[in-house]
Design an enzyme around this catalytic site. Structure first.
Site, short mmCIF file in Angstrom:
data_model
loop_
_atom_site.label_atom_id
_atom_site.label_comp_id
_atom_site.label_asym_id
_atom_site.label_seq_id
_atom_site.Cartn_x
_atom_site.Cartn_y
_atom_site.Cartn_z
N ARG A 141 22.02 31.57 -10.40
CA ARG A 141 22.41 32.91 -10.85
C ARG A 141 21.64 33.32 -12.11
O ARG A 141 21.15 34.44 -12.22
CB ARG A 141 23.93 32.96 -11.11
CG ARG A 141 24.72 33.01 -9.84
CD ARG A 141 26.22 32.92 -10.05
NE ARG A 141 26.87 33.13 -8.76
CZ ARG A 141 28.18 33.20 -8.57
NH1 ARG A 141 29.01 33.08 -9.60
NH2 ARG A 141 28.68 33.41 -7.36
N TYR B 12 21.95 38.66 -3.58
CA TYR B 12 22.01 37.20 -3.31
C TYR B 12 22.46 36.39 -4.53
O TYR B 12 22.48 36.90 -5.63
CB TYR B 12 20.75 36.68 -2.64
CG TYR B 12 19.42 36.69 -3.34
CD1 TYR B 12 19.25 36.88 -4.69
CD2 TYR B 12 18.26 36.47 -2.57
CE1 TYR B 12 17.99 36.84 -5.27
CE2 TYR B 12 16.99 36.45 -3.14
CZ TYR B 12 16.88 36.62 -4.50
OH TYR B 12 15.64 36.59 -5.06
N GLU B 13 22.85 35.17 -4.26
CA GLU B 13 23.50 34.32 -5.27
C GLU B 13 24.74 35.00 -5.86
O GLU B 13 25.07 34.80 -7.03
CB GLU B 13 22.53 33.91 -6.39
CG GLU B 13 21.30 33.18 -5.94
CD GLU B 13 21.60 31.89 -5.19
OE1 GLU B 13 22.70 31.35 -5.35
OE2 GLU B 13 20.73 31.43 -4.42
N GLY B 14 25.43 35.75 -5.03
CA GLY B 14 26.63 36.46 -5.48
C GLY B 14 26.29 37.89 -5.88
O GLY B 14 25.53 38.11 -6.82
#
Lengths: 596, 596
Positions: free
Chosen positions: B297, B438-440
């Site tokens: 992140r 992406y990655e949350g």
């Protein structure tokens, strides 16, 4: 992804904000009131939903292509354009004298939104044709009118606008295309034009190019530009097509979006000269071009609303269907459709509120246009013209800028699926990006707003709008509704912010032009925000009436909720925009040029 | 379009904001101070500018392609990745014990930005490999470490993170991939994983997949998820490659951007079961995955800064060169490069200020990470860990959201040319859109900020940051500089707005979760705005010192101008964000579900 025309919302705006029944009473509109509007919108919805919308994805995946001077459009486009033409849609707002239907812009704009929601690329062909028609109506000789107008209005032929050259984008003073007078009164045109939307295609047998060029010996700069008609095929006296003219497409662009719409590079006069006909008088080309441009700018603003609506519908459908995670309020003990999550709601509400707010703004602008052209009272016409002219840069600039945010949110609602092209959400994001650029970038709209629309009259037209907003505030405050009071609070603050900026712009435009123009785009955004929020506030007042509630309580409830969301989440930004413009002008240009 | 690494700005942040000399004194960093940072950054600049950046456009036009289970990456990528690996860049921040260089994250983050600016698609391969390394370092057995870590740290092999399944995106409780224990202690893995970045490629002989799956009989939901290593090729005892494992790429996605980065659908176990090895303990997979995720992140936040920097450089170059229209202040009587126009300056300054602000924020976050892991004093470590953890969602969420605005402005500065793919500006706009997903997604980052980082400790960590901001305000007010005073005004207002929101979120998270989470993303944006503005305010204080002025007056002047612009045009939005969150929570969810 299918498209459903938002007829109910459009008719609400047409009835209550634009007051179509007053427009219908103006000379020349032949009682084209609410019933006519409803009937026309229903028909347009069928065509756009069933015929044009299904071609949108195909246009992106199998776009226009170029080979040996010819452009092949996406399969299905030609047939769809025939249906569009045969249905009389190209002539919707154009004069009955030339085969049009002579309907108010108030109705035409809603239809334009539908065509654009269905397929932004497709819609550009009629959009540019409308511009060519406007120019010929305004300044064309009887000869030009009789040769070209009926064919354009019927959609048999199409039209283009040729302004840009490689060195002349926003700066038309740099136009170099030249026109040499011929003995027969025609001209020979030589030069290169770029970014010509539908400059070449296979959807109609002839293309009528409206071209800016300099007559030999004309003054430099914008005062030496003239406007010409240059047909792709010459037209015989009997109206049949003659020889191929010397204008040729040499390539089309590979673009981020609107891929089905061919963006042509046109070469004029490489084989002896393209035959052209002067429109109006020499050296007045820019003036006529602005007539086309103003129509086109309004229409591009509607494109922003249209793509926002489509992106919203797409996102709502996905949010209802995609199941992921439990609601934060514990209302379900299993994973729920994501529309249950507050942040997804925030995104969808933002998309919806922007779209409805800008639609309301565009609809009242269209009504002002109709009154400016058809009202019996000259003073009323003048006031409406001023109001319309003030709104054009807002409709164009604000509606297209908001469409970037809305289409981006549309991708975001889809999560990872949004980034996959097959989903379709990304197409709107790519398509929308041209809207803040063509027909004058947002900065060009903002220059117009600052210079011609605000500074020139010392802010008078701008303040007249604030006075109308204040009237709406008083009506909101007189209402017992909490929603009305909440909206009044934000509307008042936004109006005051706007007035501070109008004072700043009007006083600085000459005294410190860098300061005024440093705030030009933020001023446009603030003004657009205010007007859209104001129209939603008017909508809320209508929706709260017993008559409206009795008619369609659920719809009216949604209108109230959307108006309040707009006020509390979008209109609320007005004060910060003011602070940045008024307090931060110097820091925009403080960094020395060589430090970038 | 070439790329020039912003080494000067990076070293300014590393020296003055991150205080690298203090980090260098911590155990394990072997005096990796400013000189080391400068030397490493210079080397990294060469590799990224000369080798990796030139492949960026090629990757977009000739992206990764899939055929018969194999992925061919863009020509040149494999060779560039070899150079990257051989230069030791994959191991930059990893332990010396496994062949890494053991440098601080403060230096590593700057190098990561360069690689990403050069080529977002390329950079994803090392980025995901870093994640796999982190997971193995944290929870891998000695056997797993000795088998895989050196090969990953050296860049000989690459790594992936396998979380997502078609029905399980943000909601990992829905993961269905299953792992069956085998007699030899290994597992057989069965299932489908999607969105696997560099899940298959030809840049390395082996790929080490880190995979979330459920051991047969594990509890439902996130408490039954375990983490496995599944290599593409089995590894013999001597470290050589053995049989092909039963994990196969069945397709790669057709995406809006980062086209050179293959996004794979991986099928596990269709031919008897993919052999996997448990990482750590059963059912603790999510915990380990969060370690990778947190590293990733942060790294994705840096991607946002990186693409913003590249878009800025591209736009500045165009604005210097494109000649169009006279300056509004009458300073030139002919058409000028568009960088002379105030609105172009406003756009470039917005791009610059966002980029520098987020870089400063990311750099201090990296320094906190270094102190949290290396400082001798446990209490200092704890404070830095809390600070870092609070900042991760801001670095990820705010830096990527701003990158959408910055890359959009980058296209806008180019006008019509920006919409033409050959120009290159549109690629950044398309590439950046994945970063908020992406990655949350940003909403997932905001949930983390609201839930774990704010509500859990009643807002304590959040208020601790405000207290530090207040100290900076006092320093600004003590300065005789007008710039410092102007920044102090905006910083104070933003801090107060932030504190109002922290109080609201902390009090509502349990009492009215819909209200708290309705404001989650705006809260993240406000907090990110505040922290970035605060770091630029600190930068301004440094830049005003006589020592700094003596060192490089022009650079320091630019830093002051950028910090003030940020405060007056970006930080100024904080109050409106507060008003929307605190005053507008109910209107986010007021529209009934069936009214959308």
């Amino acid at each position: 992804m299918s498209y459903t025309a938002p007829i109910k919302d459009m008719l609400f705006d047409i009835q209550h904000l634009a007051r179509i029944d007053e427009i219908a009473r103006m000379p020349g509109f032949g009682d084209a009131g609410l019933d006519t509007a409803a009937a026309v919108l229903e028909e347009c919805a069928k065509l756009t939903q069933d015929v044009i919308a299904p071609l949108n994805v195909a246009g992106d995946r199998d776009p226009s292509s170029f080979k040996d001077g010819a452009v092949r459009t996406t399969p299905g486009f030609k047939e769809a354009f025939r249906q569009y033409a045969e249905g009389g849609w190209q002539g919707l707002q154009h004069p009955v004298d030339f085969g049009g239907q002579g309907l108010p812009k108030t109705i035409g704009a809603a239809c334009g939104e539908m065509v654009n929601s269905a397929n932004l690329s497709f819609a550009l062909c009629p959009l540019l044709t409308d511009g060519a028609i406007e120019a010929l109506l305004t300044a064309g000789s009887d000869q030009l009118k009789s040769t070209y107008l009926e064919k354009l209005v019927s959609g048999e032929w199409t039209g283009t606008m040729n302004l840009t050259e490689p060195q002349a984008g926003s700066d038309l003073a740099l136009v170099r295309t030249r026109a040499e007078p011929q003995a027969d009164g025609s001209y020979k045109v030589f030069g290169t034009k770029i970014y010509i939307t539908y400059g070449e295609h296979d959807m109609a047998p002839n293309i009528v190019h409206l071209v800016l060029a300099r007559v030999s010996g004309a003054p430099e700069g914008v005062k030496g530009i003239s406007l010409f008609v240059v047909p792709k095929f010459m037209v015989n006296d009997d109206g049949s097509l003659g020889a191929r003219n010397d204008v040729h497409c040499v390539s089309i662009e590979h673009k981020l979006g609107i891929k089905a719409s061919p963006t042509a590079v046109l070469q004029y006069g490489d084989h002896g000269g393209a035959i052209g006909y002067l429109v109006g008088e020499e050296n007045r080309g820019l003036e006529y071009m602005f007539i086309m441009m103003n129509a086109a700018r309004y229409a591009v603003g509607v494109q922003g609303i249209a793509v926002a609506e489509r992106a919203y519908q797409h996102a709502v459908a996905y949010a209802r269907e995609r199941v992921q995670s439990r609601p934060v309020d514990g209302s379900m003990m299993k994973s729920a459709p994501i529309i249950h999550h507050p942040d997804v709601r925030r995104m969808l509400m933002t998309m919806r509120a922007f779209t409805e707010g800008c639609r309301a703004m565009a609809t009242v602008a269209a009504a002002a246009y109709d009154a400016a052209h058809h009202h019996e009272d000259a003073e009323v016409r003048r006031q409406n013209q001023a109001f319309y002219e003030f709104l054009v840069p807002l409709v164009k600039g604000y509606s297209t800028e908001m469409s970037l945010e809305v289409t981006s949110l549309g991708v975001q609602v889809h999560g990872g699926m949004g980034f996959i092209e097959e989903t379709g959400a990304a197409q709107y994001y790519r398509d929308a990006k041209i809207l803040t650029i063509y027909e004058g970038t947002t900065a060009i709209q903002a220059n117009d707003l600052v210079g011609r629309k605000t500074a020139r009259d010392g802010g008078q037209a701008a303040r007249a709008i604030a006075a109308q907003v204040e009237t709406t505030e008083a009506e909101l405050l007189a209402s017992p509704s909490d929603d009305a009071k909440a909206v009044a609070l934000r509307l008042k603050a936004a109006r005051q912010a706007y007035l501070d900026v109008v004072d700043f712009i009007a006083s600085q435009a000459k005294a410190d032009p860098n300061a005024a123009y440093a705030g030009s785009v933020p001023y446009l955004m603030l003004a657009g925000n205010l007007v859209a929020g104001w129209q939603l506030a008017r909508s809320l007042l209508v929706a709260l009436t017993p008559e409206a509630q009795a008619q369609d309580a659920a719809f009216m409830q949604a209108k109230v909720a959307t108006a309040r969301f707009y006020a509390e989440h979008i209109l609320v930004k007005a004060g910060a925009t003011r602070d940045a413009i008024v307090g931060g002008a110097a820091s925009v240009t403080a960094l020395p040029l060589d430090a970038f």
